[in-house]
Design a protein around this motif. Structure first.
Motif, PDB file in Angstrom:
ATOM      1  N   GLY A 460      -7.964 -14.901  -2.556  1.00 18.90           N
ATOM      2  CA  GLY A 460      -9.105 -14.511  -3.368  1.00 18.90           C
ATOM      3  C   GLY A 460      -8.733 -14.285  -4.818  1.00 18.90           C
ATOM      4  O   GLY A 460      -7.996 -15.077  -5.431  1.00 18.90           O
ATOM      5  N   ALA A 461      -9.222 -13.205  -5.404  1.00 22.29           N
ATOM      6  CA  ALA A 461      -9.014 -12.919  -6.819  1.00 22.29           C
ATOM      7  C   ALA A 461      -7.569 -12.545  -7.127  1.00 22.29           C
ATOM      8  O   ALA A 461      -7.140 -12.598  -8.285  1.00 22.29           O
ATOM      9  N   VAL A 462      -6.787 -12.193  -6.107  1.00 23.30           N
ATOM     10  CA  VAL A 462      -5.420 -11.717  -6.333  1.00 23.30           C
ATOM     11  C   VAL A 462      -4.399 -12.848  -6.258  1.00 23.30           C
ATOM     12  O   VAL A 462      -3.304 -12.768  -6.812  1.00 23.30           O
ATOM     13  N   GLY A 463      -4.749 -13.927  -5.557  1.00 19.14           N
ATOM     14  CA  GLY A 463      -3.856 -15.085  -5.475  1.00 19.14           C
ATOM     15  C   GLY A 463      -2.581 -14.790  -4.736  1.00 19.14           C
ATOM     16  O   GLY A 463      -2.578 -14.211  -3.646  1.00 19.14           O
ATOM     17  N   ASN A 464      -1.453 -15.153  -5.324  1.00 18.41           N
ATOM     18  CA  ASN A 464      -0.143 -15.019  -4.670  1.00 18.41           C
ATOM     19  C   ASN A 464       0.235 -13.576  -4.371  1.00 18.41           C
ATOM     20  O   ASN A 464       1.116 -13.325  -3.546  1.00 18.41           O
ATOM     21  N   GLU A 465      -0.387 -12.638  -5.040  1.00 20.06           N
ATOM     22  CA  GLU A 465      -0.073 -11.228  -4.820  1.00 20.06           C
ATOM     23  C   GLU A 465      -0.860 -10.637  -3.651  1.00 20.06           C
ATOM     24  O   GLU A 465      -0.731  -9.459  -3.339  1.00 20.06           O
ATOM     25  N   ALA A 466      -1.669 -11.460  -3.014  1.00 23.61           N
ATOM     26  CA  ALA A 466      -2.564 -10.956  -1.972  1.00 23.61           C
ATOM     27  C   ALA A 466      -1.822 -10.639  -0.688  1.00 23.61           C
ATOM     28  O   ALA A 466      -0.858 -11.297  -0.318  1.00 23.61           O
ATOM     29  N   THR A 467      -2.310  -9.627   0.005  1.00 25.88           N
ATOM     30  CA  THR A 467      -1.958  -9.341   1.392  1.00 25.88           C
ATOM     31  C   THR A 467      -3.264  -9.026   2.116  1.00 25.88           C
ATOM     32  O   THR A 467      -4.282  -8.721   1.483  1.00 25.88           O
ATOM     33  N   GLY A 468      -3.219  -9.101   3.429  1.00 25.46           N
ATOM     34  CA  GLY A 468      -4.408  -8.759   4.190  1.00 25.46           C
ATOM     35  C   GLY A 468      -4.842  -7.332   3.954  1.00 25.46           C
ATOM     36  O   GLY A 468      -6.041  -7.030   3.877  1.00 25.46           O
ATOM     37  N   GLY A 469      -3.852  -6.430   3.817  1.00 29.13           N
ATOM     38  CA  GLY A 469      -4.171  -5.031   3.596  1.00 29.13           C
ATOM     39  C   GLY A 469      -4.808  -4.773   2.251  1.00 29.13           C
ATOM     40  O   GLY A 469      -5.678  -3.914   2.113  1.00 29.13           O
ATOM     41  N   LYS A 470      -4.407  -5.530   1.239  1.00 33.43           N
ATOM     42  CA  LYS A 470      -4.920  -5.321  -0.116  1.00 33.43           C
ATOM     43  C   LYS A 470      -6.290  -5.980  -0.325  1.00 33.43           C
ATOM     44  O   LYS A 470      -7.167  -5.401  -0.970  1.00 33.43           O
ATOM     45  N   VAL A 471      -6.492  -7.181   0.226  1.00 35.64           N
ATOM     46  CA  VAL A 471      -7.670  -7.982  -0.106  1.00 35.64           C
ATOM     47  C   VAL A 471      -8.739  -7.966   0.982  1.00 35.64           C
ATOM     48  O   VAL A 471      -9.926  -7.805   0.705  1.00 35.64           O
ATOM     49  N   ALA A 472      -8.320  -8.152   2.250  1.00 40.37           N
ATOM     50  CA  ALA A 472      -9.303  -8.300   3.336  1.00 40.37           C
ATOM     51  C   ALA A 472      -9.718  -6.965   3.958  1.00 40.37           C
ATOM     52  O   ALA A 472     -10.862  -6.813   4.393  1.00 40.37           O
ATOM     53  N   ALA A 473      -8.785  -6.005   4.024  1.00 38.21           N
ATOM     54  CA  ALA A 473      -9.097  -4.723   4.667  1.00 38.21           C
ATOM     55  C   ALA A 473     -10.266  -3.994   4.006  1.00 38.21           C
ATOM     56  O   ALA A 473     -11.123  -3.440   4.706  1.00 38.21           O
ATOM     57  N   PRO A 474     -10.382  -3.965   2.662  1.00 35.82           N
ATOM     58  CA  PRO A 474     -11.537  -3.288   2.061  1.00 35.82           C
ATOM     59  C   PRO A 474     -12.876  -3.934   2.433  1.00 35.82           C
ATOM     60  O   PRO A 474     -13.901  -3.238   2.500  1.00 35.82           O
ATOM     61  N   VAL A 475     -12.886  -5.248   2.671  1.00 36.32           N
ATOM     62  CA  VAL A 475     -14.112  -5.931   3.083  1.00 36.32           C
ATOM     63  C   VAL A 475     -14.516  -5.457   4.474  1.00 36.32           C
ATOM     64  O   VAL A 475     -15.677  -5.125   4.734  1.00 36.32           O
ATOM     65  N   ALA A 476     -13.538  -5.416   5.380  1.00 39.60           N
ATOM     66  CA  ALA A 476     -13.808  -4.942   6.738  1.00 39.60           C
ATOM     67  C   ALA A 476     -14.288  -3.497   6.720  1.00 39.60           C
ATOM     68  O   ALA A 476     -15.204  -3.123   7.464  1.00 39.60           O
ATOM     69  N   LYS A 477     -13.679  -2.691   5.889  1.00 41.66           N
ATOM     70  CA  LYS A 477     -14.086  -1.284   5.777  1.00 41.66           C
ATOM     71  C   LYS A 477     -15.561  -1.170   5.398  1.00 41.66           C
ATOM     72  O   LYS A 477     -16.313  -0.378   5.987  1.00 41.66           O
ATOM     73  N   ALA A 478     -16.008  -1.971   4.452  1.00 40.50           N
ATOM     74  CA  ALA A 478     -17.390  -1.930   4.005  1.00 40.50           C
ATOM     75  C   ALA A 478     -18.361  -2.297   5.147  1.00 40.50           C
ATOM     76  O   ALA A 478     -19.423  -1.684   5.296  1.00 40.50           O
ATOM     77  N   VAL A 479     -17.978  -3.285   5.946  1.00 41.56           N
ATOM     78  CA  VAL A 479     -18.830  -3.690   7.057  1.00 41.56           C
ATOM     79  C   VAL A 479     -18.895  -2.605   8.121  1.00 41.56           C
ATOM     80  O   VAL A 479     -19.966  -2.286   8.647  1.00 41.56           O
ATOM     81  N   ILE A 480     -17.739  -2.028   8.433  1.00 44.82           N
ATOM     82  CA  ILE A 480     -17.702  -0.949   9.432  1.00 44.82           C
ATOM     83  C   ILE A 480     -18.567   0.221   8.982  1.00 44.82           C
ATOM     84  O   ILE A 480     -19.358   0.784   9.765  1.00 44.82           O
ATOM     85  N   GLU A 481     -18.457   0.599   7.709  1.00 47.06           N
ATOM     86  CA  GLU A 481     -19.244   1.705   7.175  1.00 47.06           C
ATOM     87  C   GLU A 481     -20.747   1.402   7.299  1.00 47.06           C
ATOM     88  O   GLU A 481     -21.545   2.299   7.596  1.00 47.06           O
ATOM     89  N   ALA A 482     -21.119   0.148   7.040  1.00 48.06           N
ATOM     90  CA  ALA A 482     -22.532  -0.220   7.127  1.00 48.06           C
ATOM     91  C   ALA A 482     -23.061  -0.096   8.547  1.00 48.06           C
ATOM     92  O   ALA A 482     -24.165   0.409   8.774  1.00 48.06           O
ATOM     93  N   VAL A 483     -22.271  -0.551   9.519  1.00 50.88           N
ATOM     94  CA  VAL A 483     -22.698  -0.452  10.918  1.00 50.88           C
ATOM     95  C   VAL A 483     -22.787   0.988  11.372  1.00 50.88           C
ATOM     96  O   VAL A 483     -23.723   1.383  12.081  1.00 50.88           O
ATOM     97  N   LEU A 484     -21.822   1.798  10.953  1.00 54.57           N
ATOM     98  CA  LEU A 484     -21.801   3.199  11.373  1.00 54.57           C
ATOM     99  C   LEU A 484     -22.703   4.081  10.537  1.00 54.57           C
ATOM    100  O   LEU A 484     -22.860   5.282  10.831  1.00 54.57           O
ATOM    101  N   GLY A 485     -23.286   3.514   9.487  1.00 57.01           N
ATOM    102  CA  GLY A 485     -24.182   4.297   8.627  1.00 57.01           C
ATOM    103  C   GLY A 485     -23.457   5.301   7.777  1.00 57.01           C
ATOM    104  O   GLY A 485     -24.018   6.357   7.421  1.00 57.01           O
ATOM    105  N   GLN A 486     -22.217   4.993   7.420  1.00 51.47           N
ATOM    106  CA  GLN A 486     -21.418   5.922   6.607  1.00 51.47           C
ATOM    107  C   GLN A 486     -21.878   5.926   5.149  1.00 51.47           C
ATOM    108  O   GLN A 486     -22.277   4.896   4.621  1.00 51.47           O
TER     109      GLN A 486
END
Length: 486
Positions: A460-486
Motif C-alpha cells: 500500500g502507501a508504505v511500500g517496501n517498509e510495509a508489514t502486515g502488522g503495520k498496514v493491514a492490522a489497522p484495517v481489520a481493527k476498524a472492521v471489527i470495531e464496526a461489527v462490535l459497535g465500538q
C-alpha cells in the motif's frame, strides 16, 4: 400415375418433410439456445422489460430498477455503486451480468424454478411479472469501515460471522461505478467497459473472491501450526529449532527471519512464541519435519483446493502445490513458493479457529422474497468441514491472542476487546515489487462475532517498509470495531 408425376410427388413430399423437420428443429430442439442467445434482441427486450428485483443491504436497496420511457422499459441503477460493486456486479445490455447480478439472475428476473407459483399467480390475475428481491448478509457499518480503512490502497477485505458463515463485509479496491455500464446506450456502455478493462489496478476484478490469488505469507503459519498440533508432534509449549538463518536441504538457499532478527535465545523458541513474533526459521523447520502432504491435507480441511465453492458468486480455489520438494516445503510452510489464497480463504481460516474448529460455508444471500414480500428462500447455514479439533482450535486461539497482545499484531488491539490475529508479509516473487501486507483475525476471542482477513497489495502507501502488522492490522481493527459497535 406416370413416372414424371411420381417423381414430382416424391420431391414435393421430401420438401415438406425437410421443411417440417427444419421448423421442428428450430422451434423445439434449438428453441432454448436461440431464445437465450445474447445476440437475440428480443431476449434483451424481454429481460429489461420486466421489473428486476432489488438487491438489499440493511433494509436499503443497493441495486434497483425504475421504469423509463424507452424500448427497454426499466433502467438498472446502483446506490453507493463503488462501495458495493464487488458484491452486486453490474447488469448491462452489452455485457449482461456479473457477480450477484449474474449468479442470482433467474431470481432477480423472476424466472427461477422456485418462483413458479408466483408466476402462475401473476398469469391468472393478470399482474405484471416482477423479479424477486435479494436481502444480503452484509453489515453496512462493517462494509463502510472496510472501505474507509483501506483508503486508496489496492487490496481486499472480507469479514465473516464465524458461527454461520454469513459474509459481513466484502470490499475490493480499486472499484468502479456500475452505473457507467448500465446505460441503454450500447456504444457508451461498451466504451465504459473497455475503459475499465484497461484501467490501472484492474477495477473489474473481485480481489476478495476471484483473483488474483495471493501468496498468503505468514498468515499461512496458522495452518502449519494447526498441522503440528493436530499431528501430536507439538503443543504451544513445544521447543522448536529457530536459528537466525536456516540452511535448506538439497540447495544452498537459506531462510532468514524478517529484518534478520532472532526469534529466541540459543536458537530455540516455543511454538507459541514463534507464532507471536512470526518466526520464519522455526516454521520453515517445522514444515520440513511435517512434510508437504501434512501441510496440504491441513490446508484442504480449511478449504484450500475447493473448486466448487460459491457464495453464490464463484470463488477461485486457493491452492497448496501438488509437487513440492524439501526446500520448497519449507517455503510453503511460510505461505510462499506456490501457495496461493484469496482473502475469503484466509478469513475462513480464522473463522474456523474461532468456531471451535468447525468451518461453516460462507454465503452472501440471507433471504429471497417475492414482490409481495413472501419468503421464497432463507439461508440455511451449513458446515463445510471440521478443520481442526476443538482442542487445537483453542490452542490456536490463545496463540493468536498473544500475537495481538504482545507480538507482531499490536496495531489490532481494541480497548476492552480481546482480539486474536496473525500478521503476514508475503513476497510476490518479483524483485521490483513490494511485498503484500496481510492480517487475519477474529474477536472477541472468548465469544467470536466476526472473523476478518485483509490484504493490501504491495504494501500500500508504505511500500517496501510495509508489514502486515503495520498496514493491514489497522484495517481489520476498524472492521471489527464496526461489527462490535465500538
Amino acid at each position: 400415375m406416370n413416372t414424371p408425376l411420381r417423381r414430382l410427388a416424391t420431391v414435393v413430399v421430401a420438401m415438406f418433410v425437410v421443411l417440417m423437420g427444419g421448423a421442428t428443429w428450430v422451434q423445439f430442439v434449438q428453441a432454448d439456445a436461440l431464445n437465450n442467445d445474447g445476440r437475440n434482441v428480443r431476449t434483451l427486450y424481454r429481460e429489461f422489460g420486466r421489473a428486476r428485483g432489488p438487491i438489499v443491504v440493511g433494509g436499503e436497496a443497493i441495486a434497483s430498477s425504475a421504469p423509463v420511457d424507452d424500448a427497454f422499459k426499466y433502467q438498472r441503477s446502483y446506490a453507493n455503486g463503488e462501495l458495493y460493486a464487488p458484491v452486486t456486479g453490474f447488469y448491462s445490455i452489452v455485457h449482461r451480468g456479473t457477480m450477484l447480478e449474474q449468479a442470482e439472475n433467474d431470481v432477480l428476473n423472476g424466472q427461477a424454478d422456485s418462483l413458479f407459483l408466483s408466476r402462475l399467480q401473476d398469469l391468472i390475475t393478470g399482474k405484471q411479472p416482477q423479479g424477486s428481491s435479494i436481502e444480503l448478509t452484509i453489515n453496512p457499518a462493517a462494509q463502510q469501515a472496510a472501505w474507509d480503512a483501506l483508503g486508496d490502497q489496492r487490496g481486499a477485505v472480507v469479514a465473516l460471522d464465524p458461527t454461520t458463515g454469513a459474509i459481513l463485509a466484502l470490499v475490493s479496491k480499486p472499484s468502479y461505478d456500475p452505473n457507467q455500464l448500465t446505460t441503454h446506450d450500447s456504444a457508451a456502455a461498451n466504451a465504459a467497459y473497455q475503459a475499465l478493462l484497461g484501467a490501472e489496478g484492474d477495477p473489474l476484478e473481485n480481489k476478495a473472491l476471484q483473483g488474483p490469488t495471493y501468496p498468503p505469507g505468514s498468515t499461512f503459519k496458522l495452518i502449519t501450526a494447526a498441522a503440528a498440533l493436530e499431528s501430536g508432534r507439538a503443543t504451544p509449549e513445544s521447543v522448536l529449532t529457530a536459528p537466525d538463518e536456516l540452511p535448506l536441504p538439497q540447495t544452498s538457499a537459506t531462510v532468514k527471519n524478517y529484518g534478520g532478527s532472532s526469534c529466541g535465545s540459543g536458537g530455540q523458541t516455543t511454538l507459541a512464541d514463534a507464532l507471536r513474533v512470526s518466526c520464519n526459521t522455526a516454521f520453515a523447520q517445522l514444515g520440513l519435519e511435517l512434510g508437504a502432504d501434512a501441510l496440504r491435507e491441513q490446508s484442504e480441511r480449511f478449504g484450500f483446493g475447493n473448486d466448487e465453492l460459491s457464495v453464490p458468486i464463484r470463488v477461485e480455489p486457493s491452492e497448496f502445490p501438488d509437487e513440492v520438494n524439501a526446500p520448497n516445503t519449507a517455503f510453503s510452510a511460510l505461505g510462499q513458493y506456490s501457495v496461493r489464497a484469496t482473502p475469503l480463504q484466509m478469513a475462513m481460516v480464522s473463522a474456523a479457529i474461532a468456531n471451535e474448529g468447525e468451518l461453516m460455508t460462507p454465503y452472501l444471500v440471507q433471504t429471497v422474497r417475492t414482490a409481495d414480500l413472501d419468503v421464497v428462500r432463507e439461508a440455511d447455514p451449513r458446515r463445510l468441514s471440521q478443520a481442526v479439533s476443538p482442542t487445537t482450535a483453542a490452542a490456536l486461539r490463545d496463540m493468536m491472542v498473544g500475537v495481538v497482545q504482545n507480538g507482531s499484531g499490536k496495531a489490532a488491539q481494541i480497548s476492552g476487546v480481546q482480539v486474536a490475529g496473525k500478521t503476514g508479509t508475503a513476497q510476490t516473487g518479483r524483485e521490483e515489487e513490494s511485498p503484500h501486507a496481510w492480517f487475519t483475525a477474529f474477536a472477541p476471542a472468548d465469544a467470536p462475532r466476526v472473523a476478518v482477513a485483509v490484504v493490501v497489495e504491495n504494501g500500500g502507501a508504505v511500500g517496501n517498509e510495509a508489514t502486515g502488522g503495520k498496514v493491514a492490522a489497522p484495517v481489520a481493527k476498524a472492521v471489527i470495531e464496526a461489527v462490535l459497535g465500538q
